[in-house]
Design an enzyme around this catalytic site. Structure first.
Site, PDB file in Angstrom:
ATOM      1  N   HIS A 435      38.829  41.086  40.205  1.00 15.66           N
ATOM      2  CA  HIS A 435      37.816  40.928  39.152  1.00 15.66           C
ATOM      3  C   HIS A 435      36.630  40.089  39.654  1.00 15.66           C
ATOM      4  O   HIS A 435      35.472  40.508  39.582  1.00 15.66           O
ATOM      5  CB  HIS A 435      38.494  40.262  37.949  1.00 15.66           C
ATOM      6  CG  HIS A 435      37.613  40.078  36.754  1.00 15.66           C
ATOM      7  ND1 HIS A 435      37.664  40.911  35.665  1.00 15.66           N
ATOM      8  CD2 HIS A 435      36.664  39.160  36.466  1.00 15.66           C
ATOM      9  CE1 HIS A 435      36.783  40.516  34.762  1.00 15.66           C
ATOM     10  NE2 HIS A 435      36.164  39.439  35.222  1.00 15.66           N
ATOM     11  N   GLU A 436      36.943  38.911  40.177  1.00 16.27           N
ATOM     12  CA  GLU A 436      35.868  38.021  40.640  1.00 16.27           C
ATOM     13  C   GLU A 436      35.158  38.597  41.859  1.00 16.27           C
ATOM     14  O   GLU A 436      33.944  38.424  42.026  1.00 16.27           O
ATOM     15  CB  GLU A 436      36.413  36.621  40.951  1.00 16.27           C
ATOM     16  CG  GLU A 436      37.123  35.919  39.796  1.00 16.27           C
ATOM     17  CD  GLU A 436      36.318  35.878  38.512  1.00 16.27           C
ATOM     18  OE1 GLU A 436      35.078  35.989  38.563  1.00 16.27           O
ATOM     19  OE2 GLU A 436      36.941  35.768  37.438  1.00 16.27           O
ATOM     20  N   HIS A 439      32.500  40.819  40.610  1.00 12.58           N
ATOM     21  CA  HIS A 439      31.296  40.060  40.231  1.00 12.58           C
ATOM     22  C   HIS A 439      30.511  39.649  41.484  1.00 12.58           C
ATOM     23  O   HIS A 439      29.289  39.754  41.542  1.00 12.58           O
ATOM     24  CB  HIS A 439      31.680  38.784  39.480  1.00 12.58           C
ATOM     25  CG  HIS A 439      32.095  39.000  38.060  1.00 12.58           C
ATOM     26  ND1 HIS A 439      31.404  39.800  37.189  1.00 12.58           N
ATOM     27  CD2 HIS A 439      33.137  38.480  37.349  1.00 12.58           C
ATOM     28  CE1 HIS A 439      32.005  39.775  35.997  1.00 12.58           C
ATOM     29  NE2 HIS A 439      33.058  38.990  36.074  1.00 12.58           N
ATOM     30  N   HIS A 442      28.643  42.437  43.101  1.00  9.48           N
ATOM     31  CA  HIS A 442      27.493  42.774  42.247  1.00  9.48           C
ATOM     32  C   HIS A 442      26.337  41.806  42.545  1.00  9.48           C
ATOM     33  O   HIS A 442      25.187  42.203  42.740  1.00  9.48           O
ATOM     34  CB  HIS A 442      27.941  42.663  40.780  1.00  9.48           C
ATOM     35  CG  HIS A 442      26.986  43.237  39.779  1.00  9.48           C
ATOM     36  ND1 HIS A 442      27.196  43.119  38.428  1.00  9.48           N
ATOM     37  CD2 HIS A 442      25.824  43.920  39.904  1.00  9.48           C
ATOM     38  CE1 HIS A 442      26.209  43.709  37.777  1.00  9.48           C
ATOM     39  NE2 HIS A 442      25.354  44.190  38.652  1.00  9.48           N
TER      40      HIS A 442
END
Ligand SMILES: [Zn+2]
Length: 646
Positions: A435-436, A439, A442
């Site tokens: 998940h991180e 991020h 991105h």
């Protein structure tokens, strides 16, 4: 300090990108805390001093500043002369109708902003390494104050732009010199119908602290003053109940423990229910006041306006989820059957269905799995991530004494996209890493492809990038784990992701909309009214099989997100968009390329336009096109897969 409306809307308070998962944002996809109960009770005594953590498991803050002295030196330069800070900004006051002057001012302004962001990131990373370190706390305080001063010194810019007449403003938008700032100016221009005159704006800005009182009071009550009776396990042993241990107990196979955790936690909220109802009322009234003052149709329109999201996106989300509620009812019935329960209660919803399986991985293996999982996104993407995780030390991996809990991704234009974890090796931790990392990638791609001003992106699109990577990891793990029990554990995890992120957050979104509607109609909120509505929603969402204990009716009273103003729906739209994009990307190289383009676009357009370009129309109410309906179809498929495992 006076913060003007447009200032708040058109850029973030700072230009830092921090996206949290477990712990900090309880509603984020990875929120469930899978610590075993024993681990949890040991946790406080076990934390090791930071000096014992090997360098390769610490984030590389030295890449940002080699020493604290180097940070301090840079800080002192940025601080400048205390009497007149940033005199170069003031020179342009009253001259913003001149495109050349405006362009130079914005170059200067964003240049300072960029330098301060770098200083800020270093200080906040160091502070989070050790929350008990006074030196780090003091440095963080210094840079935060400087940031505050900078915002104060530049607070005149947007009001001056908004005070220009329409012809002058259009001239600026069209001017070649200002081309790099066109979207930035366009966003400010949208505020014009909702901006008041200078005196009225000052008055509104002065009300800020008072309007925030409900939120602050809730936090004080929830985090400091409220206590809970111990949860009791099936052996009669008491376990201390806190916000942190609550989720772990709810995942326990010991039903007595999860039942008493649920009942005792909510009993404390029930004991303060009149206060909590007034707090919600105060929050909603504050929003209503601002919405009216700024001439918005209603509170919802006011909240969604900054990201140019129409109210229909919100109401379509609710309609799509409601259309698919029979799927949730089917899942509750399936859960009841697999768990072998004669009655299913809300405290039976989080316990893993395959109770005697546990998937654990060392951190190195988790990195390998996450890197392998992103192969479909191409070698460039995979190469960046591999280097970041395995070589450049983006990640602060393990817990140490006084380190910040939870997990987040954070960085700025001139830093790595750092990741804070408290890695323990269970399945949630592995997914938190994915998940991180989503991020962080991105952030990295935005930074590589966008100028500073458009490199940050709003939460509306942020959760797409992170949950997309969770789908990739899930696909990868399912392809390598063939054991039926492990597979069922994974599918259960995936289903729970959709249940807690799309169904549950939409239930919250519907409740939130209703309480604002009541306030708009002048209907006072009372504990009885809120309880009744919340129970009705739970009945609708969970269906005929669920047994709703009376404590369920007060659950709304403990949800911090009801103080963050129509925020939670973005978790549901984010995961829906990620699932839709993931589905497209699996079958088409063109879709994968568009997805990378979406990640590389940062905040250069409005979020809905960025998603549309990537191939997802989040506005659609057509079940055949809506990504929310597509996510519901995925949910249905997963249920079929789950049935095959039992
Ligand atoms: Zn996130």
């Amino acid at each position: 300090m006076i913060r003007f409306f447009a200032t708040i809307f058109s850029r973030k308070l700072t230009r830092l990108l921090t996206f949290a998962a477990a712990g900090l944002f309880p509603a984020c996809g990875n929120s469930s805390n899978a610590l075993k109960i024993n681990d949890l009770e040991k946790e406080t005594q076990m934390a090791v001093p930071r000096s014992k953590i090997p360098v390769e498991d610490r984030w590389n803050v030295e890449a940002l500043y080699s020493t604290e002295a180097a940070w301090k030196e840079d800080f002192e330069i940025a601080q400048g002369n205390e009497a007149v800070r940033w005199p170069e900004l003031g020179e342009y006051k009253g001259r913003l109708s001149d495109p050349k002057a405006l362009s130079t001012l914005l170059d200067t302004y964003f240049g300072i902003d960029r330098k301060l962001s770098k200083l800020h990131v270093y200080a906040h990373l160091r502070m989070d390494e050790d929350l008990g370190n006074d030196k780090f706390k003091s440095d963080y305080g210094l840079i935060s104050t400087l940031f505050y001063d900078f915002q104060h010194a530049s607070a005149w810019i947007e009001p001056e732009l908004l005070s220009l007449d329409d012809i002058q403003f259009q001239k600026l938008l069209a001017h070649a010199e200002l081309k790099p700032y066109r979207f930035y100016l366009e966003k400010i221009g949208r505020m014009r119908p909702h901006t008041l005159n200078r005196e009225q704006e000052e008055l509104l800005a002065l009300s800020g602290q008072a309007l925030d009182a409900s939120h602050r009071t809730f936090n004080a009550l929830n985090n400091a003053d409220m206590t809970f009776a111990a949860a009791i396990d099936s052996q009669g042993k008491g376990h201390s109940l806190t916000h942190a241990s609550y989720m772990a107990y709810l995942r326990s196979p010991d039903r007595a423990l999860r039942k008493t955790a649920f009942i005792n936690l909510h009993k404390s909220f029930e004991a303060h229910i009149n206060t909590l109802c007034e707090l919600i009322q105060g929050q909603v009234q504050g929003r209503l006041f601002l919405a009216k003052a700024r001439k918005f149709e209603d509170c919802l329109e006011f909240a969604l306006f900054p990201n140019q999201v129409e109210s229909a996106v919100y109401t379509n989300l609710i309609a799509s989820v409601r259309r698919n509620l029979p799927l949730m009812h089917e899942y509750i019935a399936l859960r009841k059957k697999i768990l072998g329960l004669s009655e299913i209660h809300v405290y039976d919803l989080s316990v893993p269905l395959a109770a005697d399986v546990e998937i654990k991985m060392s951190y190195r293996d988790a990195c390998k799995a996450v890197v392998a999982s992103v192969a479909p996104l191409g070698e460039t993407y995979q190469g960046h991530l591999r280097k970041g995780l395995m070589q450049d030390r983006w990640v602060d991996v393990y817990e140490n004494a006084r380190k910040r809990s939870g997990a987040y991704s954070s960085g700025c234009y001139d830093s790595m996209p750092y990741i804070l974890l408290n890695y323990q090796g269970n399945l949630n931790d592995i997914f938190t890493l994915a998940h991180e990392a989503g991020h962080s990638m991105h952030t990295l791609l935005s930074k590589l492809h966008q100028p500073y001003i458009y490199s940050s992106y709003p939460i509306f699109v942020a959760e797409v990038a992170s949950t997309f990577n969770e789908q990739l990891l899930m696909g990868h793990l399912k392809s390598v784990m063939k054991n039926k029990k492990e597979l069922s554990y994974l599918i259960n995890h995936q289903i729970e992701g959709i249940r807690s992120t799309i169904f549950r957050q939409t239930l919250f979104a519907e409740f939130e909309l209703q309480i604002h509607r009541w306030a708009e109609e002048g209907r006072p909120l009372t504990p009885a009214l809120l309880k009744e509505k919340y129970l009705e929603l739970c009945r609708d969402y969970y269906g005929p099989d669920i047994v709703l204990d009376e404590e369920v009716a007060v659950e709304w009273a403990r949800i911090p997100h009801f103080y963050t103003n129509f925020y939670v729906y973005q978790y549901a739209t984010g995961l829906s968009a990620a699932l839709a994009l993931y589905e497209k990307a699996q079958n088409s190289a063109d879709a994968r390329a568009k997805y990378i383009e979406f990640l590389s676009s940062g905040g250069s357009r409005y979020p809905i336009d960025l998603l549309a370009k990537a191939g997802v129309d989040i506005r659609s109410s057509d079940p055949a096109l809506s990504p929310v309906d597509a996510a519901m179809r995925r949910f249905s498929q997963l249920m079929e897969e789950l049935k095959q495992c039992f």
